[in-house]
Design a protein around this motif. Structure first.
Motif, PDB file in Angstrom:
ATOM      1  N   ILE A 172     -13.002  -1.388  -0.512  1.00  0.00           N
ATOM      2  CA  ILE A 172     -11.657  -1.223   0.388  1.00  0.00           C
ATOM      3  C   ILE A 172     -10.984   0.023   0.469  1.00  0.00           C
ATOM      4  N   ASN A 173     -10.760   0.655   1.673  1.00  0.00           N
ATOM      5  CA  ASN A 173     -10.359   1.987   1.826  1.00  0.00           C
ATOM      6  C   ASN A 173      -8.854   2.243   1.400  1.00  0.00           C
ATOM      7  N   LEU A 174      -8.484   2.988   0.318  1.00  0.00           N
ATOM      8  CA  LEU A 174      -6.961   3.395   0.138  1.00  0.00           C
ATOM      9  C   LEU A 174      -6.822   4.864   0.810  1.00  0.00           C
ATOM     10  N   SER A 175      -7.451   5.356   1.543  1.00  0.00           N
ATOM     11  CA  SER A 175      -6.939   6.664   1.963  1.00  0.00           C
ATOM     12  C   SER A 175      -5.606   6.754   2.860  1.00  0.00           C
ATOM     13  N   PRO A 176      -5.296   5.472   3.565  1.00  0.00           N
ATOM     14  CA  PRO A 176      -4.056   5.625   4.357  1.00  0.00           C
ATOM     15  C   PRO A 176      -2.979   5.575   3.089  1.00  0.00           C
ATOM     16  N   LEU A 177      -3.211   4.847   1.898  1.00  0.00           N
ATOM     17  CA  LEU A 177      -2.056   4.832   1.081  1.00  0.00           C
ATOM     18  C   LEU A 177      -1.936   5.845   0.646  1.00  0.00           C
ATOM     19  N   LEU A 178      -3.298   6.710   0.008  1.00  0.00           N
ATOM     20  CA  LEU A 178      -3.364   7.984  -0.718  1.00  0.00           C
ATOM     21  C   LEU A 178      -2.522   9.031   0.079  1.00  0.00           C
ATOM     22  N   GLY A 179      -2.933   9.058   1.285  1.00  0.00           N
ATOM     23  CA  GLY A 179      -2.162  10.027   2.154  1.00  0.00           C
ATOM     24  C   GLY A 179      -0.622   9.736   2.181  1.00  0.00           C
ATOM     25  N   ASP A 180      -0.177   8.750   2.404  1.00  0.00           N
ATOM     26  CA  ASP A 180       1.281   8.375   2.452  1.00  0.00           C
ATOM     27  C   ASP A 180       1.983   8.789   1.509  1.00  0.00           C
ATOM     28  N   ALA A 233     -12.079  -4.690   7.544  1.00  0.00           N
ATOM     29  CA  ALA A 233     -11.962  -3.602   6.634  1.00  0.00           C
ATOM     30  C   ALA A 233     -10.823  -2.906   6.956  1.00  0.00           C
ATOM     31  N   CYS A 234     -10.637  -2.427   8.397  1.00  0.00           N
ATOM     32  CA  CYS A 234      -9.267  -1.583   8.596  1.00  0.00           C
ATOM     33  C   CYS A 234      -8.061  -2.330   8.411  1.00  0.00           C
ATOM     34  N   GLU A 235      -8.039  -3.805   9.041  1.00  0.00           N
ATOM     35  CA  GLU A 235      -6.919  -4.331   8.844  1.00  0.00           C
ATOM     36  C   GLU A 235      -6.585  -4.753   7.271  1.00  0.00           C
ATOM     37  N   ALA A 236      -7.522  -4.886   6.584  1.00  0.00           N
ATOM     38  CA  ALA A 236      -7.197  -5.224   5.135  1.00  0.00           C
ATOM     39  C   ALA A 236      -6.748  -3.787   4.536  1.00  0.00           C
ATOM     40  N   SER A 237      -7.392  -2.629   4.730  1.00  0.00           N
ATOM     41  CA  SER A 237      -6.769  -1.653   4.232  1.00  0.00           C
ATOM     42  C   SER A 237      -5.368  -1.241   4.674  1.00  0.00           C
ATOM     43  N   GLN A 238      -5.133  -1.301   6.031  1.00  0.00           N
ATOM     44  CA  GLN A 238      -3.591  -1.203   6.378  1.00  0.00           C
ATOM     45  C   GLN A 238      -2.665  -2.130   5.699  1.00  0.00           C
ATOM     46  N   LYS A 239      -2.863  -3.572   5.435  1.00  0.00           N
ATOM     47  CA  LYS A 239      -2.212  -4.342   4.585  1.00  0.00           C
ATOM     48  C   LYS A 239      -2.119  -3.970   3.291  1.00  0.00           C
ATOM     49  N   LEU A 240      -3.332  -3.775   2.654  1.00  0.00           N
ATOM     50  CA  LEU A 240      -3.175  -3.376   1.289  1.00  0.00           C
ATOM     51  C   LEU A 240      -2.476  -2.092   1.196  1.00  0.00           C
ATOM     52  N   SER A 241      -2.538  -1.314   2.127  1.00  0.00           N
ATOM     53  CA  SER A 241      -1.550   0.233   1.786  1.00  0.00           C
ATOM     54  C   SER A 241      -0.045  -0.075   1.876  1.00  0.00           C
ATOM     55  N   HIS A 242       0.006  -1.130   2.774  1.00  0.00           N
ATOM     56  CA  HIS A 242       1.446  -1.540   3.115  1.00  0.00           C
ATOM     57  C   HIS A 242       2.201  -2.089   1.772  1.00  0.00           C
ATOM     58  N   HIS A 243       1.304  -3.007   1.275  1.00  0.00           N
ATOM     59  CA  HIS A 243       1.889  -3.886   0.014  1.00  0.00           C
ATOM     60  C   HIS A 243       2.204  -2.996  -1.039  1.00  0.00           C
ATOM     61  N   LEU A 244       0.880  -1.959  -1.138  1.00  0.00           N
ATOM     62  CA  LEU A 244       0.943  -1.301  -2.595  1.00  0.00           C
ATOM     63  C   LEU A 244       1.991  -0.108  -2.414  1.00  0.00           C
ATOM     64  N   GLY A 261      -6.020   7.190  -7.486  1.00  0.00           N
ATOM     65  CA  GLY A 261      -6.736   6.236  -6.374  1.00  0.00           C
ATOM     66  C   GLY A 261      -8.367   6.497  -6.584  1.00  0.00           C
ATOM     67  N   TYR A 262      -8.916   6.068  -5.365  1.00  0.00           N
ATOM     68  CA  TYR A 262     -10.485   6.328  -5.520  1.00  0.00           C
ATOM     69  C   TYR A 262     -10.869   6.764  -3.976  1.00  0.00           C
ATOM     70  N   TRP A 263     -11.798   7.255  -3.624  1.00  0.00           N
ATOM     71  CA  TRP A 263     -12.154   7.482  -2.412  1.00  0.00           C
ATOM     72  C   TRP A 263     -13.356   6.573  -2.145  1.00  0.00           C
ATOM     73  N   ALA A 264     -13.168   5.595  -1.110  1.00  0.00           N
ATOM     74  CA  ALA A 264     -14.042   4.530  -1.136  1.00  0.00           C
ATOM     75  C   ALA A 264     -15.599   4.905  -0.775  1.00  0.00           C
ATOM     76  N   VAL A 265     -16.434   4.027  -1.404  1.00  0.00           N
ATOM     77  CA  VAL A 265     -17.837   4.413  -1.265  1.00  0.00           C
ATOM     78  C   VAL A 265     -18.484   2.950  -0.519  1.00  0.00           C
ATOM     79  N   GLY A 266     -19.156   3.043   0.413  1.00  0.00           N
ATOM     80  CA  GLY A 266     -19.861   1.838   1.059  1.00  0.00           C
ATOM     81  C   GLY A 266     -18.724   0.787   1.692  1.00  0.00           C
ATOM     82  N   SER A 267     -18.658  -0.497   0.823  1.00  0.00           N
ATOM     83  CA  SER A 267     -17.938  -1.497   1.504  1.00  0.00           C
ATOM     84  C   SER A 267     -16.749  -1.630   0.742  1.00  0.00           C
TER      85      SER A 267
END
Length: 181
Positions: free
Chosen positions: A74-82, A41-52, A66-72
Motif C-alpha cells: 500500500i502506497n504511503l507517498s501521499p501521507l508522507l508528502g502531506d 490501490a489508489c482509493e485505499a492509499s487515499q483513505k489510509l493517508s487520510h485516516h493516518l 514510513g516506507y516507499w512502496a514496493v510492488g503491491s
C-alpha cells in the motif's frame, strides 16, 4: 504461527517447521495483497493517508518513518508528502547490511531516492539519520492478536527490538490492506 521459526507443530502426523509454513503463507498472502492492490490501490492509499493523518495530527509526534512502496504494498507517498509539507520530520528505512537493523534517513518531498536491496527506494547516504518515534511498518499479514508476518528478512523485527530497548517512546503501526488479515 507468526511467533517463531524454530517451533515445530504437528500436521498430518508429521513434524513440520513453522519456517516452511511461513513461506507458504507468505506466498498465499502476496497473492491476496496483489488482488487487493489491483482492485483499489489508489482509493485505499487515499483513505489510509487520510485516516493516518487524522490519527497522527491528534498526537504530539513529529518524527515519523514510513516506507516507499514496493510492488503491491500500500502506497504511503501521499501521507508522507502531506506530513513533510506540514513540517514533520519524515524518514525512510535504509538497509545497511543483511541481519542488521534498519536505519532511517530524512526524506523531503522531491528528494532523489536511490535503489537499495530488495528493489527498495531509500534516501541517499548524504541525508541525515533520524531516530523516529513512530514507524509505519509494511505487512504481508496480520491477525487480531497484533502479530505480523513480514517479508522474512527480519529487518523490522530487529529494528523495533533495538528501538524498544533504546527509545521508550517508539510506536509501530502496521500498514496493510484488509485482505491481508
Amino acid at each position: 504461527l507468526f511467533r517463531s521459526a524454530f517451533v515445530y507443530y504437528s500436521l498430518s502426523n508429521q513434524l513440520m517447521p513453522i519456517k516452511e509454513d511461513k513461506a507458504q503463507l507468505r506466498e498465499e498472502v502476496r497473492a491476496e495483497r496483489l488482488m487487493a492492490f489491483r482492485e483499489g490501490a489508489c482509493e485505499a492509499s487515499q483513505k489510509l493517508s487520510h485516516h493516518l493523518l487524522v490519527l497522527l495530527e491528534s498526537q504530539p509526534v513529529f518524527k515519523i518513518a514510513g516506507y516507499w512502496a514496493v510492488g503491491s504494498e500500500i502506497n504511503l507517498s501521499p501521507l508522507l508528502g502531506d506530513l513533510d509539507e506540514k513540517g514533520w520530520n519524515v524518514s525512510l528505512p535504509v538497509v545497511l547490511k543483511k541481519d542488521a537493523p534498519l536505519i532511517f534517513r530524512r526524506w523531503r518531498t522531491g528528494d532523489e531516492l536511490i535503489t537499495g536491496p530488495f528493489n527498495t527506494l531509500q534516501p541517499n547516504p548524504r541525508c541525515d539519520e533520524v531516530i523516529p518515534n513512530v514507524i509505519l511498518v509494511p505487512l504481508l499479514a496480520f491477525d487480531n492478536q497484533k502479530f505480523r508476518l513480514g517479508q522474512g528478512g527480519g529487518f523490522y523485527d530487529r529494528t523495533l527490538e533495538q528501538l524498544k530497548n533504546s527509545n521508550d517512546g517508539v510506536v509501530s503501526i502496521g500498514v496493510a490492506f484488509a485482505a491481508q488479515e
